[in-house]
Design a protein around this motif. Structure first.
Motif, short mmCIF file in Angstrom:
data_model
loop_
_atom_site.label_atom_id
_atom_site.label_comp_id
_atom_site.label_asym_id
_atom_site.label_seq_id
_atom_site.Cartn_x
_atom_site.Cartn_y
_atom_site.Cartn_z
N TYR A 197 49.24 45.77 59.64
CA TYR A 197 48.69 44.38 59.53
C TYR A 197 48.84 44.88 58.14
O TYR A 197 50.25 43.85 57.06
CB TYR A 197 47.29 43.31 59.85
N GLN A 198 48.26 45.38 56.95
CA GLN A 198 48.35 45.07 55.42
C GLN A 198 50.04 45.58 55.56
O GLN A 198 51.27 45.24 54.09
CB GLN A 198 47.75 46.27 55.04
N VAL A 199 50.49 47.01 56.38
CA VAL A 199 52.53 47.33 55.97
C VAL A 199 53.11 46.43 56.49
O VAL A 199 54.23 45.37 55.76
CB VAL A 199 52.85 48.83 56.76
N VAL A 203 44.26 51.44 47.83
CA VAL A 203 44.79 51.63 46.65
C VAL A 203 45.96 50.77 46.48
O VAL A 203 46.69 50.66 45.98
CB VAL A 203 43.89 52.63 46.29
N PRO A 204 46.70 52.55 48.22
CA PRO A 204 48.34 52.16 48.31
C PRO A 204 48.49 51.07 48.46
O PRO A 204 49.57 50.13 48.35
CB PRO A 204 48.76 54.02 48.64
N ALA A 213 51.61 44.62 45.16
CA ALA A 213 51.59 44.55 43.49
C ALA A 213 53.50 44.93 43.33
O ALA A 213 53.83 43.81 42.73
CB ALA A 213 51.07 45.44 42.49
N VAL A 214 53.98 45.63 43.63
CA VAL A 214 55.29 46.03 43.50
C VAL A 214 56.26 45.42 43.92
O VAL A 214 57.35 44.61 44.03
CB VAL A 214 55.55 47.70 43.47
N HIS A 251 56.27 42.02 35.79
CA HIS A 251 54.99 41.77 36.99
C HIS A 251 54.12 42.55 37.48
O HIS A 251 52.97 42.72 38.26
CB HIS A 251 56.13 41.57 38.03
N SER A 252 54.91 44.16 38.05
CA SER A 252 54.43 45.10 39.27
C SER A 252 53.02 45.16 37.78
O SER A 252 52.04 45.12 38.89
CB SER A 252 54.63 45.79 39.80
N LEU A 253 53.17 45.58 36.94
CA LEU A 253 51.23 46.28 36.43
C LEU A 253 50.74 44.40 36.17
O LEU A 253 49.28 45.67 35.96
CB LEU A 253 52.35 46.37 34.40
N LEU A 254 51.64 44.36 36.27
CA LEU A 254 50.27 42.66 36.07
C LEU A 254 49.73 42.50 36.84
O LEU A 254 48.53 42.53 37.25
CB LEU A 254 51.35 41.33 36.00
N ASP A 255 51.02 42.60 38.17
CA ASP A 255 49.75 42.60 39.70
C ASP A 255 48.60 44.40 39.74
O ASP A 255 47.52 43.65 40.42
CB ASP A 255 50.53 42.67 40.26
N ILE A 256 49.22 45.02 39.78
CA ILE A 256 48.09 46.04 39.88
C ILE A 256 47.51 46.07 38.58
O ILE A 256 45.62 46.37 39.54
CB ILE A 256 49.46 47.55 39.26
N VAL A 257 46.80 45.88 37.99
CA VAL A 257 45.91 45.30 36.66
C VAL A 257 45.27 44.91 37.02
O VAL A 257 43.29 44.63 37.62
CB VAL A 257 45.83 45.36 35.57
N ALA A 258 45.69 43.63 37.72
CA ALA A 258 44.70 42.66 38.49
C ALA A 258 44.21 42.61 39.83
O ALA A 258 43.01 42.37 39.66
CB ALA A 258 45.74 41.57 39.19
N PHE A 259 45.10 43.37 40.80
CA PHE A 259 44.32 43.83 41.33
C PHE A 259 43.28 45.57 41.46
O PHE A 259 42.66 45.01 42.37
CB PHE A 259 45.55 44.35 42.78
#
Length: 253
Positions: A61-63, A147-148, A154-155, A230-238
């Protein structure tokens, strides 16, 4: 005739992608604000498990949840390749390529350093004054792939939002001969709109970020630094989600 068709193309693309998300987000904020519970006492959950008791099916589902949201990106690149193609091709014209990695990384990390701190401060402020829900950005069951998957999401968010809302929209709008300040504002409003499900703080914060991203794109002519930011912002948030309750408690003192 060409300008008319391009503008209709923009409408269709938004209607099946992030514009549609904005409409659902508006409905979501209406639903939240008509509850008896104050907005800042409600929780908005993101990145949830579909079937937490069956990890491999949940992973499937996640993929799917990472791959299919990227189809609007494929669509806009395809449309720009076959219909009113920019002289340098769609990816190179919007700067969605690997031609200048050092430049892209420097700008991406630099903008992230500024927006990340300001964005977190504004989120905490918005919750404190009651105009935003408490956002829980990572709710996947604990598995080896958690985590992956969060990194991939995020990406995915960075690619989807920046390629469609900036790279595609700004390129197409320029091809119609429209004034660029109009698309800067329109893109920012739509960006804020599809974050309304988080609350008014999510709308305001992303509206401002959209204006800043639009202005920056017009200066550097590359969308890749925005994707990185944007990817970095979401990575840190998640991945930093467990720290949010601690920060909220500190703010509440």
């Amino acid at each position: 005739m060409r300008m008319h068709r391009l503008r209709w193309e923009i409408v269709v693309v938004l209607a099946i992608s992030l514009g549609q998300s904005a409409v659902y987000a508006v409905l979501s904020i209406i639903e939240k604000m008509t509850r008896p519970t104050p907005l800042n006492q409600q929780t908005t959950s993101m990145n949830r498990s579909a079937v937490p008791d069956r990890p491999w099916l949940d992973l499937a589902y996640q993929v799917a949840g990472v791959v299919f949201p990227l189809m609007p990106v494929v669509l806009v690149l395809f449309l720009m390749a076959i219909h009113v193609r920019p002289p340098d091709g769609p990816a190179r014209t919007m700067g969605f390529d690997l031609k200048r990695p050092a430049f892209d990384l420097a700008w991406g990390f630099g903008v992230f350093a500024v927006i990340g701190v300001a964005g977190l401060a504004f989120y905490l402020f918005a919750v404190t004054i009651g105009i935003n829900t408490q956002v829980s950005p990572a709710n996947l069951a604990a598995n080896w792939w958690t985590v992956p998957v969060l990194l991939a999401r995020a990406v995915m968010n960075g690619v989807l939002e920046e390629v469609v809302m900036v790279g595609y929209l700004f390129t197409r709008w320029a091809q119609t001969g429209g004034r660029m300040w109009v698309i800067v504002v329109l893109s920012a409003v739509v960006r804020g709109g599809y974050h309304l499900y988080q609350g008014w703080g999510g709308f305001i914060g992303n509206l401002v970020m959209g204006l800043a991203f639009g202005w920056l794109y017009l200066r550097i002519k590359r969308v890749m630094p925005l994707v990185i930011t944007h990817s970095l912002l979401d990575i840190v948030a998640f991945l930093g989600a467990p720290l949010l309750p601690v920060l909220m408690a500190m703010v509440g003192r």
